[in-house]
Design a protein around this motif. Structure first.
Motif, PDB file in Angstrom:
ATOM      1  N   THR A  20      47.622  39.413  25.586  1.00 44.02           N
ATOM      2  CA  THR A  20      47.948  40.592  26.394  1.00 44.02           C
ATOM      3  C   THR A  20      48.378  41.736  25.478  1.00 44.02           C
ATOM      4  O   THR A  20      49.118  41.521  24.521  1.00 44.02           O
ATOM      5  N   CYS A  46      37.193  42.237  28.033  1.00 46.44           N
ATOM      6  CA  CYS A  46      38.612  42.103  28.392  1.00 46.44           C
ATOM      7  C   CYS A  46      38.796  42.371  29.881  1.00 46.44           C
ATOM      8  O   CYS A  46      37.927  42.948  30.521  1.00 46.44           O
ATOM      9  N   PHE A  47      39.956  41.985  30.374  1.00 50.84           N
ATOM     10  CA  PHE A  47      40.385  42.405  31.701  1.00 50.84           C
ATOM     11  C   PHE A  47      41.265  43.638  31.499  1.00 50.84           C
ATOM     12  O   PHE A  47      42.155  43.626  30.643  1.00 50.84           O
ATOM     13  N   LEU A  48      41.005  44.688  32.266  1.00 55.16           N
ATOM     14  CA  LEU A  48      41.729  45.946  32.025  1.00 55.16           C
ATOM     15  C   LEU A  48      42.405  46.470  33.284  1.00 55.16           C
ATOM     16  O   LEU A  48      41.884  46.308  34.387  1.00 55.16           O
ATOM     17  N   MET A  65      43.894  42.224  28.916  1.00 57.62           N
ATOM     18  CA  MET A  65      44.062  40.763  28.875  1.00 57.62           C
ATOM     19  C   MET A  65      42.777  40.209  28.297  1.00 57.62           C
ATOM     20  O   MET A  65      41.688  40.516  28.802  1.00 57.62           O
ATOM     21  N   LYS A  67      39.651  37.853  27.394  1.00 59.99           N
ATOM     22  CA  LYS A  67      38.881  36.813  28.084  1.00 59.99           C
ATOM     23  C   LYS A  67      38.702  35.686  27.077  1.00 59.99           C
ATOM     24  O   LYS A  67      37.936  35.817  26.141  1.00 59.99           O
TER      25      LYS A  67
ATOM     26  N   LEU B  12      51.858  40.869  33.957  1.00 55.13           N
ATOM     27  CA  LEU B  12      50.611  40.219  33.540  1.00 55.13           C
ATOM     28  C   LEU B  12      50.871  38.938  32.760  1.00 55.13           C
ATOM     29  O   LEU B  12      50.036  38.039  32.740  1.00 55.13           O
ATOM     30  N   ALA B  15      50.425  35.884  34.752  1.00 50.33           N
ATOM     31  CA  ALA B  15      49.109  35.678  35.373  1.00 50.33           C
ATOM     32  C   ALA B  15      48.717  34.204  35.389  1.00 50.33           C
ATOM     33  O   ALA B  15      48.075  33.740  36.328  1.00 50.33           O
ATOM     34  N   ARG B  72      44.420  32.770  35.740  1.00 52.12           N
ATOM     35  CA  ARG B  72      44.447  33.965  34.894  1.00 52.12           C
ATOM     36  C   ARG B  72      43.094  34.692  34.963  1.00 52.12           C
ATOM     37  O   ARG B  72      43.032  35.916  35.043  1.00 52.12           O
ATOM     38  N   ALA B  73      42.021  33.890  34.925  1.00 58.30           N
ATOM     39  CA  ALA B  73      40.674  34.486  34.983  1.00 58.30           C
ATOM     40  C   ALA B  73      40.442  35.180  36.319  1.00 58.30           C
ATOM     41  O   ALA B  73      39.860  36.277  36.359  1.00 58.30           O
ATOM     42  N   ALA B  75      42.743  36.516  38.273  1.00 61.74           N
ATOM     43  CA  ALA B  75      43.539  37.760  38.266  1.00 61.74           C
ATOM     44  C   ALA B  75      42.834  38.835  37.443  1.00 61.74           C
ATOM     45  O   ALA B  75      42.736  39.996  37.859  1.00 61.74           O
ATOM     46  N   GLY B  76      42.335  38.429  36.283  1.00 66.82           N
ATOM     47  CA  GLY B  76      41.647  39.385  35.409  1.00 66.82           C
ATOM     48  C   GLY B  76      40.368  39.919  36.038  1.00 66.82           C
ATOM     49  O   GLY B  76      40.106  41.130  35.997  1.00 66.82           O
TER      50      GLY B  76
END
Lengths: 134, 96
Positions: A20, A46-48, A65, A67, B12, B15, B72-73, B75-76
């Motif tokens: 993160t 990434c997760f944004l 975050m 991946k 986060l 998560a 977590r995936a 949520a992302g």
């Protein structure tokens, strides 16, 4: 101190653990559209999530975050380069966009868009005055 | 790093447990329509709550199924879906 403003180096990045991180971007330096385009490009890696500090409306925080397993510090560095790239693309588009549109329009049109007389005129009317004495 | 950023990083960080609460929503960017579309798309996987407190709006996610990496995936992917929907709506409006 006259005429000199002390500002923190931009963008500012913070990593929490391996997965993160947050990046703070000043939209007076990188315009919001460039930030959004860069974010869109990174959604495959990434997760944004984006937020704005209520008391500093020019600052955009981008939360990353990872991946799976990845070096987020490296990703943040590449993201900063992407910000520069997108800013340059926007600046070039602003400067040369009308010319590009004219070239495309000309390519698909039958006549001459810049000078219709050039293709449609005839030698008898001589619209460009080629036959005139100089 | 400002308080808002710290709050989001902490949110986060949870998560993996499937609970993300108190994400400050940037309403100028993320429209209500995009939040609703993302919530509908992920309704099988998570519960989304949008709470207004004064001038601010917060987003909460609850994911009850799957292992920690799966939660977590989810949520992302929810956050990315929300961002993509938002940007596509924004760019569509700009072209219209």
């Amino acid at each position: 101190m006259i005429g000199i403003e002390n500002r923190a180096a931009q963008p500012i990045a913070v990593c929490i653990g391996d997965s993160t991180a947050a990046l703070q971007v000043d939209t007076t330096i990188y315009e919001l559209d460039a930030v959004l385009r860069a974010c869109y490009k990174y959604t495959d890696r990434c997760f944004l999530f984006l937020t704005r500090e209520p008391e500093s409306p020019n600052l955009v925080n981008i939360l990353f975050m990872g991946k799976g397993q990845m070096d987020l510090a490296n990703v943040l560095g590449e993201f900063c380069n992407e910000l520069v790239d997108q800013s340059l693309r926007i600046a070039l588009s602003r400067e040369f966009g009308p010319i590009r549109e004219l070239i495309v329009a000309q390519a698909f049109s039958e006549g001459n868009l810049l000078d219709s007389q050039r293709d449609e005129g005839d030698y008898a009317s001589d619209p460009l005055g080629i036959g005139e004495r100089r | 790093m400002k308080a808002t950023t710290q709050a989001i990083l902490l949110a986060l960080a949870n998560a993996d447990r499937g609970e993300i609460s108190g994400l400050p929503l940037w309403e100028h960017l993320y429209s209500e329509e995009s939040v609703s579309a993302a919530a509908a798309a992920f309704s099988d996987h998570c519960c989304v709550e949008r709470v207004a407190e004064g001038d601010e709006t917060f987003l909460s996610l609850s994911i009850h199924t799957g292992t920690a990496p799966e939660r977590r995936a989810v949520a992302g992917e929810f956050l990315n879906f929300l961002l993509n929907h938002t940007l596509q709506s924004r760019w569509q409006k700009a072209h219209d």
